[in-house]
Motif scaffolding. Structure first.
Motif: not given
Ligand code: SPD
Length: 352
Positions: A35, A173, A176, A237, A262
């Motif tokens: 998102s 997560d 994380e 974000d 990503d």
């Molecule tokens: N809204 C975009 C968020 C992207 C996060 N990406 C990576 C997370 C890896 N734990």
């Protein structure tokens, strides 16, 4: 008069039929992305340029993305997994090896970052780096006094100031959440040894006294409106919402942070690979990449796009921290079976 009306009606019906059959015949590209991770104008622009329709769906974690891909009947063409999930999906035979000759803008990518991407995608066969970023803490200055934030440590999450207030959240997560506790204790976030996880568990039990929910999306509304005062957050974000409000702050904790990349990946099951290649190439265009970066506020691995960015963005250390900080950060790696230990610890904390 009646004849005139009949002719007008017939023309209208023909027009409607024409429009209807055109849109029915339009090729469709199915995209599944995080998102708030693309400038929506770019989707429309691509649709117009390529006379196609994009069916765009979003997810809030790698795990949810993978579950949907494996279980749903919907088939997607392009997905945006983080590095560790590129490895996992490649090993599960879900990804299409990419034909770089079809991506003329591939040369815009930063070769140093392609080398880093090779750590999760050997030979850069399956993944096109999309954005990279770090995870830190967003907070609302109207509620959180400076003396609580001053330590700039992950341990702010456990500060007694928040206890009993229900105002703190962490991401949904495992890597994380457990990762932040591992880094706080001086471990690599990929360390799944008994000693490292015991330290992380102890810290998480402490932080959990303040945590109201584990959620990766709602902090973007809840920190600005004061429902949440402090949240673990992805840097881009957080910066997207901070842009609209001087009350908000974001820190990268002193101990270091998780670092992730990503990527754009094509699913083996994609039904429209040619259009998918066109979309990848579109995103890798220098100007499109620049506009997307300005919207998303994540660091771009597209060197040509990066060169076009305004100085304010290039010099924003919350997007592009210096080497001194990056040396304290850890890339989330695929851990094979060991990830289950981290998932188990996370589930136990969530159940508490
Ligand atoms: N809204 C975009 C968020 C992207 C996060 N990406 C990576 C997370 C890896 N734990």
């Amino acid at each position: 008069m009646k004849k005139k009306q009949a002719i007008t009606l017939m023309i209208l019906m023909l027009l409607l039929f024409f429009i209807g059959s055109c849109s029915k015949n339009k090729p469709v590209l199915y995209i599944f992305n995080w998102s708030d991770y693309i400038d929506p104008e770019l989707i429309e622009e691509f649709e117009q340029q390529n006379k196609c329709t994009i069916k765009y769906s979003t997810y809030d974690s790698n795990e949810n993305m993978l579950t949907k891909i494996m279980s749903s009947r919907e088939s997607f063409d392009l997905v945006f997994p983080s590095g560790d999930h590129i490895t996992i999906m490649r090993d599960s035979n879900l990804l299409e090896p990419l034909d770089i000759r079809k991506i003329t803008n591939y040369q815009n990518l930063d070769s140093t970052l392609l080398e880093k991407a090779a750590s999760f995608d050997e030979g850069n066969k399956y993944a096109i780096p999309y954005f990279w970023g770090l995870t830190g803490l967003i907070y609302n200055k109207r509620y959180v006094p400076d003396e609580v934030i001053n330590s700039r440590s992950w341990n702010i999450l456990g500060n007694a100031f928040f206890t009993g207030k229900n105002k703190v959240t962490m991401l949904d997560d495992a890597r994380e959440v457990v990762g932040a506790a591992l880094i706080y204790n001086g471990y690599d976030l990929n360390d799944s040894s008994v000693m490292a996880l015991a330290a992380a568990e102890k810290t998480l039990a402490q932080w959990d006294k303040n945590i109201t929910q584990f959620d990766s999306d709602s902090y973007k509304n809840e920190v600005p409106d004061g429902t949440t005062w402090l949240a673990q957050a992805y840097n881009g974000d957080a910066l997207q919402v901070i842009d609209n409000s001087p009350d908000l702050g974001f820190i990268l904790p002193v101990e270091g942070a998780s670092l992730w990349m990503d990527n754009i990946a094509m699913l083996k099951s994609s039904n429209n690979k040619e259009l998918a290649y066109k979309f990848i190439n579109f995103l890798l265009d220098a100007d499109i990449g620049k506009r997307n970066t300005e919207y998303c506020l994540y660091a771009t691995p597209n060197k040509a796009a990066g060169n076009l960015l305004p100085e304010t963005l290039k010099n924003n250390t919350l997007i592009y921290p210096g080497d001194e900080y990056l040396n304290k950060c850890y890339m989330i790696n695929a851990l094979g079976e060991d990830v289950k230990k981290i998932d188990k610890l996370f589930e136990a904390i969530k159940l508490n």
